[in-house]
Motif scaffolding. Structure first.
Motif, PDB file in Angstrom:
ATOM      1  N   HIS A 188     -14.116  -3.959   8.309  1.00  0.00           N
ATOM      2  CA  HIS A 188     -13.921  -2.615   8.850  1.00  0.00           C
ATOM      3  C   HIS A 188     -12.473  -2.159   8.794  1.00  0.00           C
ATOM      4  N   GLN A 189     -11.543  -3.098   8.944  1.00  0.00           N
ATOM      5  CA  GLN A 189     -10.134  -2.714   9.056  1.00  0.00           C
ATOM      6  C   GLN A 189      -9.440  -2.591   7.708  1.00  0.00           C
ATOM      7  N   ARG A 190     -10.145  -2.775   6.607  1.00  0.00           N
ATOM      8  CA  ARG A 190      -9.477  -2.736   5.298  1.00  0.00           C
ATOM      9  C   ARG A 190      -9.082  -1.304   4.938  1.00  0.00           C
ATOM     10  N   THR A 191      -7.859  -1.146   4.467  1.00  0.00           N
ATOM     11  CA  THR A 191      -7.383   0.174   4.069  1.00  0.00           C
ATOM     12  C   THR A 191      -7.907   0.540   2.693  1.00  0.00           C
ATOM     13  N   LEU A 192      -7.845   1.823   2.399  1.00  0.00           N
ATOM     14  CA  LEU A 192      -8.266   2.278   1.074  1.00  0.00           C
ATOM     15  C   LEU A 192      -7.398   1.642  -0.002  1.00  0.00           C
ATOM     16  N   LEU A 235      -6.027  -1.372  -0.116  1.00  0.00           N
ATOM     17  CA  LEU A 235      -6.478  -2.724  -0.434  1.00  0.00           C
ATOM     18  C   LEU A 235      -7.860  -2.718  -1.077  1.00  0.00           C
ATOM     19  N   ALA A 236      -8.697  -1.784  -0.678  1.00  0.00           N
ATOM     20  CA  ALA A 236     -10.023  -1.685  -1.295  1.00  0.00           C
ATOM     21  C   ALA A 236      -9.890  -1.346  -2.777  1.00  0.00           C
ATOM     22  N   LEU A 237      -8.989  -0.433  -3.099  1.00  0.00           N
ATOM     23  CA  LEU A 237      -8.781  -0.047  -4.493  1.00  0.00           C
ATOM     24  C   LEU A 237      -8.214  -1.213  -5.296  1.00  0.00           C
ATOM     25  N   ARG A 238      -7.208  -1.860  -4.752  1.00  0.00           N
ATOM     26  CA  ARG A 238      -6.511  -2.903  -5.504  1.00  0.00           C
ATOM     27  C   ARG A 238      -7.307  -4.212  -5.545  1.00  0.00           C
ATOM     28  N   GLU A 239      -7.766  -4.676  -4.397  1.00  0.00           N
ATOM     29  CA  GLU A 239      -8.346  -6.009  -4.319  1.00  0.00           C
ATOM     30  C   GLU A 239      -9.847  -6.031  -4.567  1.00  0.00           C
ATOM     31  N   ASP A 240     -10.540  -4.985  -4.165  1.00  0.00           N
ATOM     32  CA  ASP A 240     -11.997  -4.977  -4.325  1.00  0.00           C
ATOM     33  C   ASP A 240     -12.435  -4.308  -5.625  1.00  0.00           C
ATOM     34  N   LEU A 241     -11.705  -3.296  -6.062  1.00  0.00           N
ATOM     35  CA  LEU A 241     -12.095  -2.575  -7.271  1.00  0.00           C
ATOM     36  C   LEU A 241     -11.188  -2.858  -8.456  1.00  0.00           C
ATOM     37  N   LEU A 297       3.518   1.187   5.112  1.00  0.00           N
ATOM     38  CA  LEU A 297       3.759   1.856   6.402  1.00  0.00           C
ATOM     39  C   LEU A 297       3.682   3.380   6.290  1.00  0.00           C
ATOM     40  N   GLY A 298       3.283   3.886   5.121  1.00  0.00           N
ATOM     41  CA  GLY A 298       3.209   5.337   4.954  1.00  0.00           C
ATOM     42  C   GLY A 298       4.567   5.995   4.825  1.00  0.00           C
ATOM     43  N   VAL A 329      -2.696  11.644  -0.603  1.00  0.00           N
ATOM     44  CA  VAL A 329      -2.874  10.875   0.633  1.00  0.00           C
ATOM     45  C   VAL A 329      -2.255   9.494   0.442  1.00  0.00           C
ATOM     46  N   TYR A 330      -1.575   9.001   1.486  1.00  0.00           N
ATOM     47  CA  TYR A 330      -1.088   7.620   1.473  1.00  0.00           C
ATOM     48  C   TYR A 330      -2.294   6.712   1.714  1.00  0.00           C
ATOM     49  N   SER A 331      -2.705   5.978   0.708  1.00  0.00           N
ATOM     50  CA  SER A 331      -3.914   5.159   0.857  1.00  0.00           C
ATOM     51  C   SER A 331      -3.702   3.963   1.771  1.00  0.00           C
ATOM     52  N   CYS A 332      -2.439   3.617   2.076  1.00  0.00           N
ATOM     53  CA  CYS A 332      -2.195   2.504   2.992  1.00  0.00           C
ATOM     54  C   CYS A 332      -2.461   2.898   4.441  1.00  0.00           C
TER      55      CYS A 332
END
Length: 242
Positions: A78-82, A84-90, A101-102, A116-119
């Motif tokens: 649940h806590q994963r940022t967009l 990390l999802a883009l880089r590590e999952d996709l 830190l935006g 948008v800052y995806s972090c």
């Protein structure tokens, strides 16, 4: 009963009210401490006996993200940022992780057309939105005009900030096709360049209006030099595409 000096001592058969209260308080404190320790041990034991699969099921979710016009199914916490999802999952590593830190803008992507800052955005909060990363800009084998401008005007140096810069510029041009230098500066103000290559980055965006940054085939860039011409660096294309 007397002490070593001959003074009369307390009579054990006639305990005072004060000593009784002290004894009662001490006994209650000891009981509370033991009881509290017992409860804590029970809680720790309960945690250890919890089913890891159930914990994972409660803290993970399977979601669908619309990324670069494709629907991607991802299982993530649940806590994963967009980011990390883009880089590590996709595996979309064109979106860079900088400060996390935006503040630096290296992770900028487009969400419903806005930079948008995806972090700072949870992946779960991006469900149902259109996400575009640097990998999604090239169409039919051709660079986006902004990418082409960065290649031809040498808008990249180390290249770490380039994807975020390009995405912010694309968002600007979608709203204002003919921005001036000051408008470009404002649009890129949320993207930090460690190499301080801001002049060239602004020129790269301006080039999209003059035609210098018009779309070109991705494989058409040549390193052959000519007199009175500026040759793009060999890795300029790789930096402009993430």
């Amino acid at each position: 009963m007397t002490d070593s000096k001959g003074n009369p001592g307390p009579d054990p058969e006639n305990a005072s009210r004060r000593s009784f209260v002290r004894a009662a308080v001490g006994s209650a404190a000891t009981t509370a401490a033991v009881t509290g320790s017992g409860l804590e041990l029970i809680r720790l034991s309960d945690r250890e006996s919890e089913d890891p699969a159930r914990i994972r099921k409660q803290s993970w979710a399977e979601i669908q993200l619309q990324v670069n016009q494709h629907s991607e199914t991802v299982l993530l916490p649940h806590q994963r940022t967009l980011l990390l999802a883009l880089r590590e999952d996709l595996g979309l590593t064109g979106t860079k992780k900088g400060c996390n830190l935006g503040q630096c803008g290296a992770c900028t992507v487009l969400v419903d057309g806005l930079p948008v800052y995806s972090c700072l955005l949870l992946a779960m909060d991006a469900v149902g939105r259109e996400i575009v990363t640097i990998e999604g800009l090239s169409q039919d084998g051709s660079l986006h005009p902004v990418q082409q401008g960065f290649v031809e005007k040498m808008g990249s140096q180390c290249g770490h900030c380039t994807p975020g810069m390009v995405m912010s510029a694309v968002a600007l041009l979608s709203q204002n096709p003919s921005p001036g230098p000051e408008q470009i500066k404002m649009a890129l103000s949320g993207n930090l360049c460690r190499c301080a290559n801001y002049v060239k980055e602004i020129e790269s965006v301006l080039a999209t209006q003059s035609g210098a940054g018009s779309a070109a085939p991705v494989d058409s860039l040549s390193s052959d030099s000519q007199l009175d011409s500026t040759v793009p660096t060999l890795d300029a294309q790789a930096k402009a595409t993430g």
